[in-house]
Design a protein around this motif. Structure first.
Motif, short mmCIF file in Angstrom:
data_model
loop_
_atom_site.label_atom_id
_atom_site.label_comp_id
_atom_site.label_asym_id
_atom_site.label_seq_id
_atom_site.Cartn_x
_atom_site.Cartn_y
_atom_site.Cartn_z
N MET A 167 -4.93 2.86 11.45
CA MET A 167 -5.95 2.55 12.45
C MET A 167 -7.24 2.17 11.74
SD MET A 167 -6.29 2.37 15.66
CE MET A 167 -7.07 2.86 17.13
N GLN A 168 -7.91 1.22 12.29
CA GLN A 168 -9.15 0.70 11.74
C GLN A 168 -10.26 1.75 11.83
OE1 GLN A 168 -9.16 -2.30 10.50
NE2 GLN A 168 -11.31 -2.67 10.17
N ARG A 169 -11.01 1.97 10.75
CA ARG A 169 -12.17 2.85 10.80
C ARG A 169 -13.28 2.16 11.57
NH1 ARG A 169 -11.23 3.18 4.87
NH2 ARG A 169 -12.98 1.77 4.78
N ASP A 170 -14.26 2.93 12.06
CA ASP A 170 -15.34 2.34 12.84
C ASP A 170 -16.16 1.33 12.04
OD1 ASP A 170 -14.67 3.64 15.13
OD2 ASP A 170 -16.15 5.24 14.90
N PHE A 171 -16.50 1.66 10.79
CA PHE A 171 -17.30 0.75 9.98
C PHE A 171 -16.53 0.43 8.71
CE2 PHE A 171 -20.25 2.74 12.84
CZ PHE A 171 -20.93 1.65 13.32
N ASP A 172 -15.94 -0.72 8.71
CA ASP A 172 -15.04 -1.13 7.65
C ASP A 172 -15.18 -2.65 7.49
OD1 ASP A 172 -13.04 -0.99 5.76
OD2 ASP A 172 -11.43 -0.78 7.21
N PRO A 173 -15.78 -3.12 6.41
CA PRO A 173 -15.95 -4.57 6.23
C PRO A 173 -14.61 -5.29 6.37
CG PRO A 173 -17.12 -3.38 4.52
CD PRO A 173 -16.27 -2.37 5.25
N THR A 174 -14.53 -6.20 7.32
CA THR A 174 -13.27 -6.84 7.67
C THR A 174 -13.46 -8.33 7.91
OG1 THR A 174 -12.55 -4.79 8.73
CG2 THR A 174 -11.35 -6.79 9.33
N VAL A 175 -12.54 -9.12 7.35
CA VAL A 175 -12.44 -10.55 7.65
C VAL A 175 -11.31 -10.67 8.68
CG1 VAL A 175 -12.03 -12.85 6.72
CG2 VAL A 175 -13.06 -11.10 5.28
N TYR A 176 -11.50 -11.52 9.67
CA TYR A 176 -10.48 -11.63 10.71
C TYR A 176 -10.33 -13.07 11.16
CZ TYR A 176 -14.52 -11.73 13.88
OH TYR A 176 -15.69 -12.05 14.51
N ILE A 177 -9.15 -13.35 11.70
CA ILE A 177 -8.88 -14.67 12.28
C ILE A 177 -8.45 -14.46 13.72
CG2 ILE A 177 -7.51 -16.79 12.19
CD1 ILE A 177 -7.13 -16.35 9.20
N LEU A 178 -9.13 -15.18 14.62
CA LEU A 178 -8.76 -15.23 16.02
C LEU A 178 -8.13 -16.59 16.29
CD1 LEU A 178 -12.06 -13.89 17.71
CD2 LEU A 178 -10.05 -12.57 16.99
N ALA A 179 -7.24 -16.63 17.27
CA ALA A 179 -6.61 -17.89 17.66
C ALA A 179 -6.60 -17.98 19.19
CB ALA A 179 -5.18 -17.97 17.14
N SER A 180 -6.61 -19.21 19.68
CA SER A 180 -6.52 -19.41 21.12
C SER A 180 -5.09 -19.18 21.59
CB SER A 180 -6.97 -20.82 21.50
OG SER A 180 -6.21 -21.79 20.80
N HIS A 181 -4.12 -19.54 20.76
CA HIS A 181 -2.69 -19.34 21.00
C HIS A 181 -1.97 -19.72 19.71
CE1 HIS A 181 -3.54 -23.54 22.15
NE2 HIS A 181 -2.36 -23.79 21.66
N LYS A 182 -0.66 -19.58 19.66
CA LYS A 182 0.10 -19.91 18.46
C LYS A 182 -0.19 -21.35 18.05
CE LYS A 182 4.58 -19.70 16.28
NZ LYS A 182 5.96 -19.23 16.36
N ASN A 183 -0.56 -21.53 16.80
CA ASN A 183 -0.93 -22.83 16.23
C ASN A 183 -2.10 -23.48 16.94
OD1 ASN A 183 1.06 -22.93 14.14
ND2 ASN A 183 2.57 -23.25 15.73
N GLY A 184 -2.91 -22.69 17.63
CA GLY A 184 -4.04 -23.22 18.37
C GLY A 184 -5.32 -23.23 17.55
N THR A 185 -6.42 -23.24 18.26
CA THR A 185 -7.74 -23.24 17.65
C THR A 185 -7.96 -21.92 16.92
OG1 THR A 185 -8.54 -24.63 19.44
CG2 THR A 185 -10.21 -23.48 18.15
N LEU A 186 -8.51 -22.00 15.70
CA LEU A 186 -8.74 -20.81 14.89
C LEU A 186 -10.22 -20.55 14.73
CD1 LEU A 186 -6.23 -21.49 11.96
CD2 LEU A 186 -5.85 -20.12 14.03
N TYR A 187 -10.55 -19.27 14.59
CA TYR A 187 -11.91 -18.84 14.29
C TYR A 187 -11.82 -17.78 13.21
CZ TYR A 187 -16.40 -16.48 14.69
OH TYR A 187 -17.62 -15.92 14.40
#
Length: 112
Positions: A1-21
């Motif tokens: 489980m993710q700690r409350d304060f933990d430097p993290t890089v993340y990728i969000l997507a709109s859907h599979k093979n969709g727009t990435l952030y």
């Protein structure tokens, strides 16, 4: 489980093979709540990019920011490869962190 304060890089997507952030945060759960609730104006809200498809915890915020900048420079296929190494189905990993499933219309517009 993710700690409350933990430097993290993340990728969000709109859907599979969709727009990435690609983003960085010191509190992934809080940032996901902000994205998924539409509290952050801009790209992710405008394009419906809310599905957590990849994340990586780093030792310090400086390391996380350096990694975020590195990934942002990659070509799209390298980013897709990174996601699919650990999440071939592009499953919404936020569910593992206690979030409710997103409305399918916001996840994948190709689903009928």
């Amino acid at each position: 489980m993710q700690r409350d304060f933990d430097p993290t890089v993340y990728i969000l997507a709109s859907h599979k093979n969709g727009t990435l952030y690609i983003g960085v945060t010191s509190n992934l759960v809080q940032r996901l709540h902000q994205h998924r609730s539409g509290l952050i104006e801009g790209f992710t809200k405008d394009y419906g990019v809310h599905r957590l498809v990849w994340f990586e915890s780093d030792g310090s915020m400086e390391e996380a920011i350096r990694r975020e900048k590195q990934i942002k420079k990659w070509n799209r296929q390298w980013k897709i490869d990174l996601i699919e190494q650990s999440n071939a189905e592009w499953r919404d990993l936020a569910l593992d962190l206690g979030f409710e499933p997103l409305d399918s219309r916001r996840i994948d517009k190709s689903v009928k």
